[in-house]
Structures are given as C-alpha cells and as structure tokens.
Design a protein around this motif. Structure first.
Motif, mmCIF file in Angstrom:
data_model
loop_
_atom_site.group_PDB
_atom_site.id
_atom_site.type_symbol
_atom_site.label_atom_id
_atom_site.label_comp_id
_atom_site.label_asym_id
_atom_site.label_seq_id
_atom_site.Cartn_x
_atom_site.Cartn_y
_atom_site.Cartn_z
ATOM 1 N N SER A 2 -12.948 6.869 9.741
ATOM 2 C CA SER A 2 -13.992 5.897 8.987
ATOM 3 C C SER A 2 -15.532 5.723 9.535
ATOM 4 C CB SER A 2 -13.247 4.726 9.127
ATOM 5 O OG SER A 2 -13.009 4.250 10.679
ATOM 6 N N ILE A 58 -8.190 4.615 0.284
ATOM 7 C CA ILE A 58 -6.939 4.393 0.627
ATOM 8 C C ILE A 58 -6.063 3.831 -0.430
ATOM 9 C CG2 ILE A 58 -5.670 2.932 2.491
ATOM 10 C CD1 ILE A 58 -8.315 2.769 4.177
ATOM 11 N N ALA A 104 -1.267 7.705 4.452
ATOM 12 C CA ALA A 104 -2.148 6.666 4.823
ATOM 13 C C ALA A 104 -2.027 6.147 6.436
ATOM 14 C CB ALA A 104 -2.303 5.600 4.014
ATOM 15 N N VAL A 115 0.980 -1.272 0.027
ATOM 16 C CA VAL A 115 -0.013 0.065 0.011
ATOM 17 C C VAL A 115 0.947 1.290 -0.090
ATOM 18 C CG1 VAL A 115 -1.794 1.227 1.321
ATOM 19 C CG2 VAL A 115 -1.638 -1.373 1.381
ATOM 20 N N PHE A 132 -12.283 -3.634 -2.693
ATOM 21 C CA PHE A 132 -10.976 -3.864 -2.812
ATOM 22 C C PHE A 132 -10.730 -3.762 -4.426
ATOM 23 C CE2 PHE A 132 -9.264 -6.266 1.236
ATOM 24 C CZ PHE A 132 -9.884 -5.486 2.032
ATOM 25 N N ILE A 135 -5.322 -5.159 5.913
ATOM 26 C CA ILE A 135 -4.953 -4.098 4.883
ATOM 27 C C ILE A 135 -3.417 -3.800 5.239
ATOM 28 C CG2 ILE A 135 -7.065 -3.329 4.284
ATOM 29 C CD1 ILE A 135 -6.584 -0.829 5.867
ATOM 30 N N TYR A 176 -10.221 0.303 -1.082
ATOM 31 C CA TYR A 176 -8.721 0.190 -0.608
ATOM 32 C C TYR A 176 -8.144 -0.364 -1.831
ATOM 33 C CZ TYR A 176 -4.853 -2.496 1.114
ATOM 34 O OH TYR A 176 -3.466 -2.818 1.288
ATOM 35 N N ILE A 236 -1.036 -0.449 5.278
ATOM 36 C CA ILE A 236 -0.748 1.017 5.055
ATOM 37 C C ILE A 236 0.460 1.245 5.617
ATOM 38 C CG2 ILE A 236 -3.316 1.470 4.574
ATOM 39 C CD1 ILE A 236 -3.378 1.857 7.723
ATOM 40 N N TRP A 247 -2.835 4.818 9.921
ATOM 41 C CA TRP A 247 -3.891 4.200 10.729
ATOM 42 C C TRP A 247 -4.633 5.182 11.656
ATOM 43 C CZ3 TRP A 247 -7.401 0.764 9.990
ATOM 44 C CH2 TRP A 247 -7.903 0.037 10.995
ATOM 45 N N MET A 293 -15.946 2.431 1.393
ATOM 46 C CA MET A 293 -14.331 2.166 1.651
ATOM 47 C C MET A 293 -13.660 1.590 0.544
ATOM 48 S SD MET A 293 -12.408 -0.280 4.601
ATOM 49 C CE MET A 293 -10.547 -0.511 4.004
#
Length: 274
Positions: free
Chosen positions: A84, A38, A75, A14, A133, A108, A92, A110, A77, A90
């Motif tokens: 969120s 994201i 990105a 990511v 996704f 995921i 990703y 990040i 967390w 969302m």
C-alpha cells in the motif's frame, strides 16, 4: 447471530483471490503509478464482484498503471499493507463494517475485520492517493440493512467516518459509488484528466440528485458531497443467516448512493507529477 444484508447494488463483506498482478504498460504520463484493488468475500456475489474489479484493473493497466489485486482468500492484510505505501489508488469492494471509532462505520473486511484504529496504526498510502469504495455498505451513505430513509445527517456521519482515516494516512480524496458501473465510469473520466469534482458530478447526472456540497468538517480544505436517489418501487434484499439465504422484496426508500470528499480541483496530474 448477526445478519449480513446485501442488495443488488451493495455488498457487506469481502472476498480475496490469491492473485496479485503486476502489469506495467508503457504510457509515459502515468508510468510509475500503482493501484491497490481489494475484493472481500460477498457470499454468492463474490465471483461477480471480482469480474467487475477485473474491468477496473484493465482500465488502470490501459493507462500504464501497475495493478496489485487481492481477491477473496488472497486478500491478506499483512500482504496488502506491504504494497500500500507505493499505491496512489485504492479501490475496495466488500462488506461494510461498523469497526470505526465508537461503533460507527469504518474499516474494511478482508481476511479479518480491519478497524479504523488498525488502518491508522498499520496502513499507509502514497501521498495524494485516491481511495474508492465500490458498493460498500455505508460507503456512500446507504447500507443494505436500511429499512427506511436514514436521513442526510446519518448519511454524512457514515461517509465521514469511512473517509477521514484515509486522509491521515496519505490520501487526498475519497469517492464511493453504489451503482453497478458507477466506479468504473467515474475512474474512466478521472484518468482522462478531468478534475475529481467534474468526474463526481458527471457520475451523479443520470440517476441521482446532489444533496449538498460543503466544507468537510474534518478538513476544511476539502469539499464534501453526497448524491441521493428518490424513494419508489421495490428492491430485492438478500439476507444471509450463517448457511441460510433469505430473499425479500421490499419498498425502495430514499437512498444515498454516491459520495465525494476532496479538493474539487484534484486531478490525475497531482498523482502523475505532470
């Protein structure tokens, strides 16, 4: 060293760009909805992944949806999980991870790897959210590291392990697509008002064959389906070993490229309140 394998259609890591955009358009039907986008680090694929996600951001904004973007090093967390709970979408795009329960796929990647356990304990989405996704290893079944056909049962296992945690933290539907413009086209249809099942089926029409549709084992009120591509021809596989990049041409095996879990009648009205 563990290797990360990436193909043209799948990314296993990511990138997080330090931009959070908060644009709100005036379309009344979807006004008030928010989307969380994201992109995780993907080596030399990161820039292109961000450009493609920007197209999805613009699509949301054109429908009056407020967009929050978290790209590459941006990105974080701790910042993402603050935003969120307000988000009905969302999306990703990043590396897949086997940080699910029992070493299965899940979570995921990040600024760190966020495991299934951390998602369940620390992360929330708005009620009835849609999780997407985009070109994530294992997200629709296939992974860039697959040398052979993994088989439908393994594909089901991967998708199930990615999807079910999101249903426990607010989401109503999960969709994954490994094709270049697949997620964008699916979302365009969904935002136009068609049901998620109709948007899913439309997204499978061109290149894939639907393998099955059945009740989801973790929640029988939801349907589960995966679409596959046939074997044949060759693919380019890029492998990263720390700072070394290796490119190979390999035979193309059967792949599991699009997946959907949710109530077939789920549509945008269940998010907008109309």
């Amino acid at each position: 060293m563990r290797k990360n394998i990436i193909t043209a259609s799948l990314f296993c890591m990511v990138v997080l760009a330090a931009s959070t955009s908060n644009h709100l358009w005036t379309q009344t039907s979807l006004k008030g909805l928010e989307a969380l986008l994201i992109v995780g680090p993907q080596q030399d694929g990161t820039k292109q992944a961000m450009e493609k996600m920007d197209k999805i951001a613009l699509l949301f904004e054109e429908h009056g949806i407020k967009v929050h973007t978290f790209y590459d090093e941006g990105a974080k967390w701790n910042e993402i999980k603050k935003i969120s709970p307000n988000c009905s979408f969302m999306v990703y795009a990043g590396h897949g991870t086997t940080s699910g329960f029992g070493g299965n796929y899940g979570g995921i990647c990040i600024d760190s790897t966020i495991s299934t356990e951390r998602l369940l304990n620390e992360f929330r989405l708005k009620e009835n959210a849609l999780v997407m996704f985009k070109s994530v290893c294992g997200g629709a079944g296939s992974s860039a590291s697959d040398d052979d056909d993994i088989g439908i049962e393994e594909a089901k296992n991967r998708v199930s392990n990615y999807a079910f945690p999101f249903f426990k933290i607010g989401a109503s539907a999960y969709y994954a697509n490994n094709f270049d413009q697949g997620s964008y086209n699916f979302l365009k249809d969904f935002l136009s008002g068609v049901s998620i099942q109709e948007a899913y089926k439309t997204s499978t029409d061109l290149w894939t064959t639907i393998e099955f549709q059945e009740p989801f084992s973790e929640d029988k009120t939801k349907q589960f389906s995966i679409a596959s591509t046939a074997a044949g021809g060759y693919s380019i596989r890029t492998t990263y070993w720390d700072d070394r990049k290796q490119i190979d041409t390999i035979p193309t095996t059967k792949g599991y490229k699009i997946a959907f879990v949710g109530n077939p009648e789920f549509d945008i009205n269940q998010l907008s309140g109309n």
